[in-house]
Design an enzyme around this catalytic site. Structure first.
Site, PDB file in Angstrom:
ATOM      1  N   GLN A 216       5.697  28.421  38.540  1.00  0.00           N
ATOM      2  CA  GLN A 216       5.047  28.837  37.360  1.00  0.00           C
ATOM      3  C   GLN A 216       4.901  30.339  36.929  1.00  0.00           C
ATOM      4  OE1 GLN A 216       4.367  28.188  34.099  1.00  0.00           O
ATOM      5  NE2 GLN A 216       4.963  26.245  35.326  1.00  0.00           N
TER       6      GLN A 216
ATOM      7  N   HIS B 163       7.405  32.821  35.908  1.00  0.00           N
ATOM      8  CA  HIS B 163       7.898  32.619  34.818  1.00  0.00           C
ATOM      9  C   HIS B 163       7.583  33.975  33.966  1.00  0.00           C
ATOM     10  CE1 HIS B 163       9.797  29.218  33.360  1.00  0.00           C
ATOM     11  NE2 HIS B 163       9.327  28.342  34.047  1.00  0.00           N
TER      12      HIS B 163
ATOM     13  N   GLU C 210      -1.319  24.180  30.537  1.00  0.00           N
ATOM     14  CA  GLU C 210      -0.720  23.591  29.730  1.00  0.00           C
ATOM     15  C   GLU C 210       0.426  22.279  31.071  1.00  0.00           C
ATOM     16  OE1 GLU C 210       3.033  26.153  30.405  1.00  0.00           O
ATOM     17  OE2 GLU C 210       4.131  25.121  29.032  1.00  0.00           O
ATOM     18  N   HIS C 211       0.525  22.569  32.101  1.00  0.00           N
ATOM     19  CA  HIS C 211       0.519  21.511  33.407  1.00  0.00           C
ATOM     20  C   HIS C 211      -0.557  21.316  34.400  1.00  0.00           C
ATOM     21  CE1 HIS C 211       4.420  23.761  32.111  1.00  0.00           C
ATOM     22  NE2 HIS C 211       5.128  22.974  32.133  1.00  0.00           N
TER      23      HIS C 211
ATOM     24  N   ASP D  62       9.728  20.010  34.170  1.00  0.00           N
ATOM     25  CA  ASP D  62      10.673  21.290  33.666  1.00  0.00           C
ATOM     26  C   ASP D  62      12.424  21.299  32.696  1.00  0.00           C
ATOM     27  OD1 ASP D  62       8.040  22.640  33.441  1.00  0.00           O
ATOM     28  OD2 ASP D  62       9.291  23.377  34.836  1.00  0.00           O
TER      29      ASP D  62
ATOM     30  N   HIS E 196      -9.170   9.726 -14.632  1.00  0.00           N
ATOM     31  CA  HIS E 196      -9.107   8.690 -13.935  1.00  0.00           C
ATOM     32  C   HIS E 196      -9.980   7.549 -13.812  1.00  0.00           C
ATOM     33  CE1 HIS E 196      -8.288  12.427 -11.278  1.00  0.00           C
ATOM     34  NE2 HIS E 196      -7.987  11.655  -9.999  1.00  0.00           N
TER      35      HIS E 196
END
Lengths: 430, 430
Positions: free
Chosen positions: A254, A257, A322-323, A356, A415
């Site tokens: 991770q 990245h 996220e993960h 991934d 209406h």
């Protein structure tokens, strides 16, 4: 890696909204495309990508897509095809049918589900061209039934033929139906508003640089957009059965990245915390992207030692990562306690890269704590729903008074009269 | 009403993004709430709503909610309860289960569906307090399983007790679990960031004035928001079997909402076009809200005469209206051809107010052409999804090479090594 207490830990990263100049530049580009169409598109492509194209060069032809196959290794083709099969199978399970509800009074209510008609997918050029992201953006749209899926990707500087063949192969395998060699804010504007060559789309998705992100924000409302992703995150929750070398490798996968990526280990085991920290040191030294990974670990990495795994779960739910990897003896005992996480990986063999690239679930997942209220990309992102109401005469006569009561209470006499005109005209007992 | 050709007709209304002063005011209010909490909340309430409250007044107590029941007519209570039953039943059909996919190699993939934890619903004060909108915002959240549903509504000018009892009854019937007498941008900021008294939420929804809309835009990302609704629209597609008085009444029920509302009749029948225009003139003269309705009809109303019903459907799909009525002999023959419409009403008795108040589908529907890519509010707006991946050892060993191939192609060696460390450590044949 620094070892901290759960109480002291806060993860905070600012979102980049661009400078005033960047925002203005994007507005100008969009106005240019809206007023001048292809002319502006070619001018911006020459200015920013340094490629001089004529209108008939914009389209990447089906022949070019096919020709890319001869430029990639068979092992790559085999791997991407296997991944595409898995991704397609997983997303097929997300498809939903339109439904109807037939009522006793003859009325029929329903929900109609339809694919979007035309979707644009942005694929960055150069080193940021990730074939896996092409699959993850295109396949859910294709599975949703979107008939027209348009890829745009910037031409490589200096030559019109310079589109990465791996990207083209991934696009062809995923099911792209049209492709154009354009990039930047001008590509987003062309997708949203259309030009002489490019028909406008209903939704624009895919990652890009700050100009692409700002352009997507700007055209939102004219078309739909996907969410704008922040830096990636992993939280590993582990007990003393976890292998520290696996934990460290996953944290580093991770961290490599992006300098703003975040890798966090949470564990009630101090021996594991220390062994994992040592493994991170060792593995980091040999990582090609060690400069990026160490910056990430330094700034946004942490090892949090908790009293119990349950306390670890509380931290997870607060971070909404996220993960999330649950590298514990019995991961199923904890999965149900996870309130907020975009993707949950269970057990020692579910390393994040499995998700991934390959397993099937989407790798575009909410970041920066937004898993509290948002979800991974899926088939639902490429459909639209319409309500359907067929009201019977019996239903209208039975419920007309209640409808008029509510309308008149809100001061909307028109209406009420839309009901009344029918009751008066066709009413027997009225 | 003007009669125009399909070719000439364009509906274009600009979205209000607020003035620079309004945008700045909203930013200042949000900063105030973030830094000073309740203190700022009470100060803004005094400044904008002219009501001086202390922190313990902010909460609308369960006793106050109960007391409201004695202030509304039994016929109102009965009508709102019947509507709530229908809305709940329709939305119950939208609920979805988490699912798992068990693979032959022992891997398990899945999608977990969970409700949001805490949702805030904004309800405007004064004349814009519509009990029906309270039901339409709250019930889908409740059906989704959201445990905490917080309503905020501004105090009436001059008195802390001045909350509309109809709103309170609608809130109690719909399932609101907490309520506060706050409004404007300060209420949105309090919901997004929290104060000493108000716990922050995961999503803010509900309509409001320009300050509320700008505040929602501003806090988006910290929390989720619903879309920001534009002026309402109806398109009636009718043939010569339609009753012109019904057509006119339905057009006017939309036009009376707002001077920017749009009411459009599309028909291949010139006699119907003329009869409907005459009916609009007649009915308009007697409508209490005739000033609003005539401004709407004048500016955004039209009768479009087409060659055929099929050509009418093409115009519908181009307009992508919020509401579509198919007042034709065989509406089912045309429903399937409608590509873009938020809600479709079939036949002579499915007048739009049936859906606005009572039938069950949501009345919060995409406006301004966005039905091309978005959907009515529903249960999906109050859930979040997580992917789940349990990968078996067998699966990792079978697919590890392909995963590493894809990772290395993207230059992410750390990703490949997270797989490799496991294969090397536990591999027999490796």
């Amino acid at each position: 890696m620094k070892i901290v207490s759960a109480r002291d830990f806060r993860l905070q990263r600012e979102v980049d909204y661009g400078t005033a100049e960047q925002n203005q530049a994007v507005k100008d580009i969009i106005r240019g495309i809206r007023t001048e169409g292809d002319t502006a598109l070619l001018r911006y492509t020459e200015a920013f990508d340094r490629v001089k194209l004529s209108p008939q060069d914009l389209r990447i032809t089906p022949d070019e897509l096919q020709a890319a196959y001869s430029q990639v290794e068979p092992s790559f083709l085999e791997a991407i095809r296997a991944a595409a099969v898995n991704i397609r199978e997983f997303h097929m399970k997300q498809r939903r049918a339109s439904w109807m509800d037939l009522q006793e009074d003859g009325s029929v209510l329903g929900q109609i589900i339809r694919p979007l008609q035309r979707v644009g997918v942005y694929v960055p050029g150069g080193k940021a061209a990730y074939p896996s992201s092409v699959l993850m953006n295109v396949i859910p749209a294709q599975v949703a039934g979107v008939p027209e899926i348009v890829m745009v990707t910037p031409p490589a500087t200096g030559g019109k033929a310079g589109i990465d063949p791996y990207t083209l192969v991934a696009a062809a395998e995923a099911g792209v139906t049209e492709a154009y060699r354009i990039g930047g804010a001008q590509a987003i504007a062309a997708l949203a508003y259309g030009t002489e060559t490019i028909k406008p789309v209903d939704k624009v998705c895919g990652p890009g640089n700050i100009y692409v992100a700002l352009a997507k924000k700007e055209v939102y409302g004219v078309v739909d957009i996907d969410s704008i992703a922040g830096p990636s995150e992993i939280v590993v929750l582990a007990d003393d059965t976890a292998n520290p070398a696996y934990v460290a490798a996953d944290l580093l996968s991770q961290a490599e990245h992006d300098e703003m990526a975040s890798a966090i280990l949470i564990t009630p085991s101090r021996p594991l915390a220390e062994a994992a920290a040592e493994e991170v040191r060792k593995q980091l030294a040999e990582l090609p992207r060690r400069e990026i990974a160490s910056a990430s670990i330094e700034q946004y990495g942490a090892i949090i030692v908790t009293e119990t795994l349950e306390e670890g779960i509380e931290v997870v739910n607060r971070l909404a990562p996220e993960h999330l990897e649950l590298m514990v003896e019995n991961p199923m005992a904890y999965a149900g306690l996870v309130e907020n996480a975009g993707a949950i990986f269970l057990g020692a063999y579910s390393s994040e890269p499995v998700g991934d690239y390959f397993a099937g679930p989407n790798h575009i997942i909410p970041t920066n704590g937004t898993a509290r209220f948002s979800s991974p990309v899926d088939v639902d992102d490429f459909i639209k729903k319409s309500s359907m109401i067929y009201y019977s005469k019996e239903a209208l006569f039975k419920n007309g008074a209640a409808i008029m009561e509510l309308a008149r209470h809100e001061g909307l006499e028109g209406h009420a009269r839309a009901i009344e005109v029918r009751l008066k005209n066709e009413g027997e007992a009225e």
